[in-house]
Design a protein around this motif. Structure first.
Motif, mmCIF file in Angstrom:
data_model
loop_
_atom_site.group_PDB
_atom_site.id
_atom_site.type_symbol
_atom_site.label_atom_id
_atom_site.label_comp_id
_atom_site.label_asym_id
_atom_site.label_seq_id
_atom_site.Cartn_x
_atom_site.Cartn_y
_atom_site.Cartn_z
ATOM 1 N N LEU A 70 0.501 -1.245 -0.036
ATOM 2 C CA LEU A 70 0.082 0.278 -0.628
ATOM 3 C C LEU A 70 1.077 1.310 0.233
ATOM 4 O O LEU A 70 0.255 1.966 0.828
ATOM 5 C CB LEU A 70 -0.899 0.198 1.270
ATOM 6 N N PRO A 265 -4.421 5.237 -0.886
ATOM 7 C CA PRO A 265 -4.028 2.827 -1.153
ATOM 8 C C PRO A 265 -5.154 2.878 -0.643
ATOM 9 O O PRO A 265 -5.498 3.099 1.042
ATOM 10 C CB PRO A 265 -2.661 2.689 -0.729
ATOM 11 N N SER A 286 -7.118 -0.589 -3.610
ATOM 12 C CA SER A 286 -5.094 -1.094 -4.227
ATOM 13 C C SER A 286 -4.715 -1.827 -3.779
ATOM 14 O O SER A 286 -3.725 -2.894 -3.855
ATOM 15 C CB SER A 286 -4.247 -0.218 -3.692
ATOM 16 N N ILE A 319 -3.495 -6.073 -8.550
ATOM 17 C CA ILE A 319 -3.321 -5.085 -7.859
ATOM 18 C C ILE A 319 -2.727 -5.846 -6.215
ATOM 19 O O ILE A 319 -2.450 -7.292 -6.446
ATOM 20 C CB ILE A 319 -4.477 -5.287 -6.650
#
Length: 405
Positions: A70, A265, A286, A319
Motif C-alpha cells: 500500500l 491506497p 489498491s 492489485i
C-alpha cells in the motif's frame, strides 16, 4: 537459542505464556472462532499440508526480504493486522505500533539489527488513531461499514488527518456470536459490577493485575476512533459493534464511493472468492486481503491460504494480494508468498506476544517471523522473497478444496 524468561523462541510459546498471564475470559476472547471452529482450525492446519522443495549447495549468502505494501516500504513481508479492543496490555495499540516501527530481531551476530513494518489499526481499537500515528509513520486505518456514508467517511478522514497512509475496509462478518464451546463473558464497561464479576479470574493472574494497577486505570473497553466528529464521546465496544451490525449492508457502489473519497491506497479485507476480488478491482482497490476474519465469519469457510492461489491468479497482476489467517511462523509466510501473496497479515500471533511480554513480546514475535522467513529462503536457495513461486512448494491436488479454479 532456547527460550528464556525474557524471550521466547516460538509463537506457540508466546501463546502458552499468554494463557498463563491473562484472565480466562480475556484469553478466550483472543482464541475465539465462530460456531464449531472449523475455519479457525483449518486456517492453521492448511499450512501443514504444504511442503517445501529445498535445495543444497550454492545457496545465497544473503537473503532479501524488503517489499512494499500500500505504498509503504517495509523490511519484511509481515504486516500487523487490525484487531479490536486490546485489553491484554495497558499500552495496547501504542505498544504494538512502537514494536512495528522498530523491532530487534535477536540476531546474535548483530544484536543492534532492527526491522520495521506497517501496522493496521482497527476503528474498534482501544487507543486513538492520533496516539498510534504519533509513534509510527506507517499506519493503515481500518473501518467497518458502521453508520451512514458520512459517518464512515468522517472516521476515514480523521485517520488521514492523523497521518494514516492507507485505508482498510473490512467486509467479512455475519455477526454470528455462537461458539459451541461457549463465548467468553465480556463486560459492557469496567464498572464496580464488572469488577466484582471478574475478580475471581483476575486475582489468580497477579502479573496481569499488577500491570494494570501500576497505571492506575482499568482496562479500557471504549472505542475512541468511533467517537462522533469533534467529541470525546467514545462508545463502548458493544456500542460500536451494535452500530455496525444495525447499519445497512454496504454495496460495491458504496465501496467505490469510499475509495474515491479517500483518494489514496485502499484495501478491501475479507476476500475469499475470486469474483469478489474482481469486484474490488472494479471498485478501484489498491489491494485485497484474502481473509476469513480469523475464523470468525462463516464457519465452514476454507482456510484463507486455500483460497489464495485462485485469487492471486484472478487479480494478482492488477492489485496487491495479501494473506491473513493462521500464520504462526516465518515458513508460513514463505508458503503464502509462494502462492502469490505480496505479504501476510498477523493477528493472534502478535496479541499473544503482547500478552506474554508487552511491547517486547510483540517485537519478539516479529523477530521470530523475520528469522523464520530468512531460514526458509536459505533452505529453498532463494536470494529474495521476490524469487518465490509455486515450484518451491509441494501442493496436494485437493489443497484448494474446490472443483473450480
Amino acid at each position: 537459542m532456547a527460550s528464556t524468561k525474557d524471550w521466547f523462541e516460538t509463537v506457540a510459546e508466546a501463546q502458552r505464556r499468554a494463557r498463563r498471564r491473562l484472565p480466562k475470559s480475556v484469553y478466550y476472547a483472543l482464541v475465539a472462532g465462530a460456531e464449531q471452529g472449523i475455519t479457525l482450525t483449518d486456517n492453521v492446519a492448511a499450512f501443514d499440508e504444504l511442503g517445501f522443495r529445498p535445495h543444497i549447495a550454492d545457496l545465497p549468502q544473503q537473503r532479501e526480504q524488503t517489499t512494499s505494501v500500500l505504498g509503504q516500504e517495509i523490511d519484511f513481508p509481515v504486516v500487523i493486522s487490525p484487531t479490536g479492543v486490546q485489553a491484554v496490555d495497558p499500552e495496547g495499540e501504542v505498544a504494538v505500533a512502537r514494536a512495528a516501527a522498530s523491532s530487534n530481531i535477536q540476531n546474535p551476530l548483530n544484536p543492534e539489527q532492527t526491522v520495521s513494518t506497517a501496522m493496521g489499526l482497527s476503528s474498534f481499537a482501544s487507543r486513538s488513531v492520533e496516539d498510534v500515528c504519533a509513534v509510527h509513520d506507517r499506519v493503515f486505518f481500518q473501518v467497518y461499514w458502521a453508520g451512514s456514508r458520512d459517518d464512515v467517511l468522517a472516521r476515514a478522514m480523521r485517520a488521514k488527518a492523523a497521518g494514516a497512509k492507507a485505508l482498510i475496509v473490512t467486509l467479512d462478518w455475519t455477526f454470528a456470536t455462537r461458539r459451541d464451546w461457549g463465548s467468553p463473558p465480556i463486560p459492557e464497561k469496567m464498572d464496580l459490577r464488572a469488577m466484582m464479576q471478574f475478580a475471581p479470574e483476575v486475582v489468580t493472574k497477579p502479573r496481569y493485575l499488577l500491570d494494570w494497577a501500576r497505571t492506575g486505570k482499568l482496562p479500557d473497553l471504549t472505542t475512541p476512533n468511533m467517537a462522533p466528529p469533534g467529541t470525546d464521546d467514545a462508545p463502548t465496544f458493544f456500542g460500536a459493534y451494535g452500530q455496525w451490525w444495525t447499519s445497512p449492508l454496504p454495496t460495491w457502489e458504496d465501496i467505490a464511493w469510499l475509495r474515491e473519497q479517500w483518494g489514496g491506497p485502499f484495501m478491501v479485507k475479507g476476500i475469499m472468492h475470486p469474483d469478489d476480488a474482481r469486484r474490488a478491482v472494479d471498485a478501484g482497490a489498491s489491494a485485497v486481503s484474502v481473509s476469513n476474519h480469523g475464523g470468525n465469519n462463516l464457519d465452514g469457510t476454507p482456510a484463507s491460504i486455500r483460497a489464495l492461489p485462485a485469487i492471486a491468479d484472478a487479480v494478482g497482476d492488477q492489485i496487491e494480494v495479501l494473506q491473513d489467517g493462521g500464520v504462526r511462523r516465518g515458513a508460513d509466510v514463505v508458503k503464502a508468498l509462494s502462492l502469490g501473496a505480496r505479504a501476510c497479515l498477523i493477528g493472534r500471533a502478535y496479541l499473544w506476544g503482547m500478552a506474554a511480554q508487552g511491547e517486547r513480546g510483540v517485537s519478539n514475535v516479529l523477530s521470530i517471523m523475520y528469522k523464520g522467513i530468512d531460514e526458509a529462503l536459505l533452505g529453498l536457495g532463494k536470494a529474495s522473497i521476490h524469487e518465490l513461486s509455486r515450484d518451491d512448494l509441494i501442493i496436494p491436488e485437493s489443497f484448494a478444496r474446490s472443483s473450480k479454479p
